[in-house]
Design a protein around this motif. Structure first.
Motif, mmCIF file in Angstrom:
data_model
loop_
_atom_site.group_PDB
_atom_site.id
_atom_site.type_symbol
_atom_site.label_atom_id
_atom_site.label_comp_id
_atom_site.label_asym_id
_atom_site.label_seq_id
_atom_site.Cartn_x
_atom_site.Cartn_y
_atom_site.Cartn_z
ATOM 1 N N ASP A 638 47.733 48.716 19.865
ATOM 2 C CA ASP A 638 46.902 47.757 19.142
ATOM 3 C C ASP A 638 46.343 46.766 20.151
ATOM 4 O O ASP A 638 47.010 45.816 20.547
ATOM 5 N N LEU A 639 45.095 46.981 20.577
ATOM 6 C CA LEU A 639 44.518 46.166 21.642
ATOM 7 C C LEU A 639 44.270 44.723 21.211
ATOM 8 O O LEU A 639 44.133 43.844 22.073
ATOM 9 N N LYS A 640 44.208 44.477 19.920
ATOM 10 C CA LYS A 640 44.052 43.094 19.491
ATOM 11 C C LYS A 640 45.355 42.320 19.671
ATOM 12 O O LYS A 640 45.348 41.145 20.052
ATOM 13 N N ARG A 641 46.444 42.992 19.386
ATOM 14 C CA ARG A 641 47.755 42.348 19.538
ATOM 15 C C ARG A 641 48.257 42.426 20.970
ATOM 16 O O ARG A 641 48.916 41.501 21.454
ATOM 17 N N GLU A 642 47.954 43.538 21.653
ATOM 18 C CA GLU A 642 48.377 43.732 23.052
ATOM 19 C C GLU A 642 47.167 44.125 23.886
ATOM 20 O O GLU A 642 46.973 45.287 24.222
ATOM 21 N N PRO A 643 46.314 43.158 24.215
ATOM 22 C CA PRO A 643 45.086 43.476 24.960
ATOM 23 C C PRO A 643 45.384 43.925 26.382
ATOM 24 O O PRO A 643 46.392 43.545 26.971
ATOM 25 N N GLY A 644 44.492 44.746 26.922
ATOM 26 C CA GLY A 644 44.594 45.156 28.320
ATOM 27 C C GLY A 644 43.773 44.223 29.187
ATOM 28 O O GLY A 644 42.595 43.990 28.925
ATOM 29 N N TYR A 645 44.396 43.686 30.230
ATOM 30 C CA TYR A 645 43.732 42.706 31.079
ATOM 31 C C TYR A 645 43.210 43.294 32.390
ATOM 32 O O TYR A 645 42.427 42.658 33.082
ATOM 33 N N GLY A 646 43.659 44.499 32.740
ATOM 34 C CA GLY A 646 43.248 45.077 34.004
ATOM 35 C C GLY A 646 44.117 44.617 35.157
ATOM 36 O O GLY A 646 45.003 43.761 35.008
ATOM 37 N N ALA A 647 43.859 45.172 36.320
ATOM 38 C CA ALA A 647 44.684 44.878 37.491
ATOM 39 C C ALA A 647 44.455 43.471 38.022
ATOM 40 O O ALA A 647 45.367 42.865 38.591
ATOM 41 N N ASP A 648 43.236 42.917 37.853
ATOM 42 C CA ASP A 648 42.958 41.592 38.394
ATOM 43 C C ASP A 648 43.907 40.542 37.834
ATOM 44 O O ASP A 648 44.391 39.672 38.559
ATOM 45 N N VAL A 649 44.186 40.603 36.553
ATOM 46 C CA VAL A 649 45.061 39.610 35.934
ATOM 47 C C VAL A 649 46.504 39.827 36.386
ATOM 48 O O VAL A 649 47.237 38.863 36.656
ATOM 49 N N LEU A 650 46.932 41.089 36.474
ATOM 50 C CA LEU A 650 48.276 41.378 36.974
ATOM 51 C C LEU A 650 48.429 40.840 38.395
ATOM 52 O O LEU A 650 49.448 40.224 38.744
ATOM 53 N N ARG A 651 47.429 41.045 39.209
ATOM 54 C CA ARG A 651 47.466 40.580 40.595
ATOM 55 C C ARG A 651 47.422 39.053 40.665
ATOM 56 O O ARG A 651 48.112 38.435 41.486
ATOM 57 N N LEU A 652 46.620 38.439 39.803
ATOM 58 C CA LEU A 652 46.543 36.982 39.797
ATOM 59 C C LEU A 652 47.879 36.382 39.368
ATOM 60 O O LEU A 652 48.287 35.330 39.874
ATOM 61 N N TRP A 653 48.576 37.061 38.436
ATOM 62 C CA TRP A 653 49.918 36.607 38.066
ATOM 63 C C TRP A 653 50.831 36.588 39.286
ATOM 64 O O TRP A 653 51.551 35.615 39.521
ATOM 65 N N VAL A 654 50.808 37.662 40.077
ATOM 66 C CA VAL A 654 51.634 37.719 41.282
ATOM 67 C C VAL A 654 51.281 36.561 42.213
ATOM 68 O O VAL A 654 52.169 35.893 42.767
ATOM 69 N N ALA A 655 49.979 36.307 42.354
ATOM 70 C CA ALA A 655 49.535 35.266 43.283
ATOM 71 C C ALA A 655 49.920 33.865 42.819
ATOM 72 O O ALA A 655 50.003 32.946 43.638
ATOM 73 N N THR A 656 50.172 33.676 41.533
ATOM 74 C CA THR A 656 50.525 32.343 41.039
ATOM 75 C C THR A 656 52.012 32.047 41.164
ATOM 76 O O THR A 656 52.447 30.921 40.927
#
Length: 801
Positions: A638-656
């Protein structure tokens, strides 16, 4: 920069709906979309870019090489958030180095041998089927499991945008790696650093193999049955003969491992401690350390123990006593420095076959490493009547306790909760058991290894202290394992004498065979083919060993089998792994390299923490708090409840995150990171959209002709670049992201973009004021992009193409 603009101009669309007045304004125009739509756009972009970008930087960059050596993840199971934190952190560093002009060498690798893969390969077989499974077939299944895991993990790492030499990755099960590893083993053997001995090792009955310290995990809530046992003194030494006038003199020992009592050979005392002879309520006379008398009284419910005499521990050395559970067998009281009065009774039950301190005491007094326990953790016939075949961690301990109760030797017993080592794979308690194993001799290596660390930088700085402490305290490293899925120890044994055969000729012959057939040939070829030519005519006199090498030895020689073998600098600029690798790869790499090269294999170590959920809890299936990286990049059902953010957001999480500490992740945190990424993206889009017509033929406006507001933002840009560069150089990515967010949201979006819109939209196309604003945006855009090595979206690739 202008190359970016040309690429952006290939297919333009306006950001606002056209109307009849649109032609009177310079409307923003770019093909860089407002929405990332990462689930669709990222995969094809990455498939085209990863390999070409890695090759490109080697061809174009002229700076020095930078070598980040990849610690091999285990080729077992799906990628998880720990993988994401590790691989993306490495990639952020590599991309930053690329942008600084370095030629980055990064070869991804996998650790492929060992019990977890063996268990995975046979998980659908019954216990009976496992026991009769031929080694060759088991290894075939294990190799297939490892290859499948490598394929799955590599796909995920690439999906996360990790640059590397993917086509030439390394694995510890490759023929070349295994052949080279034999050479490292032999060099250490030649130096006398590898030897065979019978002494206690950590042994896992559930895995039926020896374990290294790095393969243990300690459970704080393990419960043992702690007992105080009375052992009658049968003969007094001359210095303690005056105690013979008392009746029923007994030494009181304390143990939390009753199952080891059948192997008791001695009682240890401390020569410098004072011991008391006390009279019990039952009329017996007990020997207890004076400092422990009150504690024992308390255990007995307050019953008074009357002190009759005090003696020095030295006076007791040489007395003999009746060993438990073995009839008339006698043991001796001996001196040992490890005995204290901090717990127990101050007299220590000693079984040289089941304890490390016990073993060294035994060596000093010519006591054998007696261990009446087999590889399954069951008593052998040597343990005594009624014990053979019983599990020491089960019915065996219960029978021992019952026998002691029946003989009246248990003074007191209770459940005792304490820290105890478990097999990290099977999650079951281990035992210490004396067996014949192969060891790396650390007595001569410890000091050299600690000295080698003096030149190594660590982040955080405490990492060096932790590693030094572990090396100083480590006993000899047991490198042999009783499994089939692993690199075989290249040892032949004489059938009659059991003497090992390891020569330059035998190793060279095996290296050639392993390079051609892989280590499977150890099980598929006959003994005559495996033996070196000089011994083949006497093949019937030899047998091949059945042990394999510790997986930490496998990965620990990667500095030789990968870096040196491939012509790279075998001293890596950086090793970066989780904190558990203090006792694992960091240490095994250090010991093997110091053994052969006299130095550390790395210039710097970075140690990152573990990934926890948003509440700071360890992730587990039972808690239902496991975060799957693919859920972040691709989204759920269910992309509305669990949207896909792509690798950029995953990587930005690591960087924060502050990677030197445990980090948190969860849906609300990722949503915030997604918002931050969108703001950054929109800043890029604004700058690109308002420089669409700023072609090469249009000259940049000299700085002296820029407006004061333009010059001010360029001044802020210079400060920003300096601060971000300083943060990246210190590997402080969280600080860099803070600087990026502040510059993007405050200096640019809230201030400069707002005050520049009139010039950009309404002033004539070729006017000085508009070109000054565009010149400033171009100047801001290029350094701004370079400060985002974690943000590997379209802009970053246009910068590197």
């Amino acid at each position: 920069m202008q190359q970016i603009l040309r690429l952006m101009a290939k297919r333009r669309f306006t950001t606002d709906k056209l109307n009849k007045y649109s032609h009177t304004l310079n409307l923003p125009d770019t093909n860089f979309p407002m929405r990332a739509d990462a689930i669709k756009r990222e995969p094809p972009l990455l498939s085209k870019s990863l390999t070409s970008l890695y090759q490109w930087q080697h061809e174009v960059n002229t700076g020095p090489p930078f070598l980040l050596h990849d610690g091999p993840p285990y080729a077992n199971g799906k990628p998880h958030m720990g993988h994401a934190l590790n691989k993306i952190t490495k990639d952020i560093i590599n991309r930053y180095k690329i942008l600084q002009g370095y030629r980055v060498n990064y070869i991804p690798g996998w650790d492929c041998h060992g019990l977890p893969i063996e268990l995975k390969a046979t998980e659908k077989l019954s216990e009976k089927e496992k026991r009769v499974l031929a080694p060759g077939l088991l290894r075939e299944k294990a190799r297939a499991c490892a290859l499948e895991a490598i394929k799955e993990q590599a796909a995920s790492f690439s999906r996360w945008g990790v640059l590397g030499n993917w086509e030439n990755h390394y694995s510890t099960m490759s023929y070349e790696y295994e052949s080279n590893q034999l050479g490292v083993f032999f060099q250490m053997y030649q130096k006398g650093l590898i030897h065979r001995a019978e002494k206690p090792v950590y042994w896992s009955p559930s895995s039926r193999t020896a374990l290294a310290e790095a393969e243990l995990e300690y459970v704080d809530t393990h419960v043992s049955r702690a007992i105080y046992v009375s052992l009658p003194i049968t003969q007094f030494c001359p210095s303690a003969n005056h105690l013979s006038s008392y009746s029923n003199v007994k030494a009181i020992i304390w143990t939390t491992t009753p199952w080891t009592l059948p192997a008791n050979l001695a009682i240890c005392v401390n020569e410098d401690l004072e011991y008391s002879l006390v009279e019990s309520a039952g009329g017996d006379h007990w020997l207890i350390a004076s400092d422990r008398v009150e504690s024992v009284e308390t255990k007995l419910g307050g019953g008074e123990l009357r002190v009759k005499e005090a003696v020095n521990g030295k006076e007791l050395v040489g007395c003999r006593y009746q060993r438990p559970l073995c009839g008339a067998g006698e043991g001796m009281v001996v001196a040992a420095r490890h005995v204290t009065s901090a717990s127990g009774s101050g007299l220590v039950h000693t079984a040289p076959g089941h304890g490390f301190d016990d073993y060294f005491v035994g060596k000093n007094h010519d006591l054998p490493a007696f261990s009446p326990v087999d590889g399954e953790g069951r008593y052998t016939s040597e343990a005594g009547e009624g014990l053979e075949g019983l599990e020491v961690h089960g019915q065996g301990s219960k029978v021992v306790l019952q026998k002691l109760r029946e003989s009246g030797q248990i003074v007191f017993e209770e459940n005792y909760s304490h820290k105890y080592p478990y097999d990290w794979r099977t999650k079951k308690p281990i035992i210490i058991r004396a067996t014949k194993q192969w060891f790396t001799r650390l007595q001569d290596l410890r000091t050299s290894a600690v000295n080698a660390l003096s030149t190594v930088a660590t982040l955080p700085p405490t990492g060096k202290q932790i590693l030094e402490g572990m090396v100083r305290d480590r006993q000899d490293w047991c490198i042999s394992r009783q499994r089939f899925w692993g690199l075989p120890l290249p040892v032949f044994y004489h059938v009659e004498t059991d003497e090992p055969v390891i020569t330059q000729e035998s190793i060279s012959h095996l290296q050639e065979l392993f390079l051609k057939h892989g280590s499977d040939c150890w099980w598929t070829l006959d003994i005559q083919q495996l033996l070196p030519p000089s011994l083949q005519h006497d093949a019937s006199q030899y047998r091949k060993g059945q042990d394999t090498m510790d997986v930490w030895f496998d990965s620990g020689v990667s500095w030789s089998s990968v870096l040196r073998k491939r012509g790279l600098n075998d001293v890596a600029d950086l090793y970066l792994e989780g904190s558990d690798q203090h006792r694992g790869w960091f240490q095994s790499s250090l010991l093997t390299c110091v053994a052969l090269e006299g130095r550390a294999p790395y210039k710097q170590l970075i140690v990152h923490g573990f990934v926890l959920d948003e509440k700071g809890r360890k992730m587990s299936k039972s808690l239902g708090n496991v975060v799957d990286p693919s859920l972040i990049t691709e989204g759920g059902k269910d992309l509305k409840r669990e949207p896909g953010y792509g690798a950029d957001v995953l990587r930005l999480w690591v960087a924060t995150t502050d990677i030197t500490k445990d980090v948190h992740i969860g849906s609300s945190l990722i949503a915030k990171i997604g918002d931050s990424a969108r703001k950054i993206r929109n800043s890029f889009r604004f700058m690109l959209a308002n420089t669409f017509d700023f072609e090469e033929k249009i000259p940049l406006v000299p700085q002296s002709e820029l407006l004061q507001v333009d010059q001010f933002i360029l001044h802020r840009l210079a400060e920003f670049v300096e601060n971000v560069t300083e943060a990246f150089e210190a590997y402080n990515f969280a600080k860099a992201v803070q600087q990026i967010n502040r510059f993007t949201n405050v200096d640019l979006s809230s201030f400069y973009f707002d005050v520049s819109k009139d010039r950009l939209y309404a002033d004539p196309t070729s006017s000085l004021s508009r070109r000054a604003a565009q010149t400033t945006l171009c100047s801001v855009l290029s350094p701004h992009i370079k400060s985002y090595p974690h943000f590997k979206g379209l802009i970053f690739y246009f910068q590197l193409i």
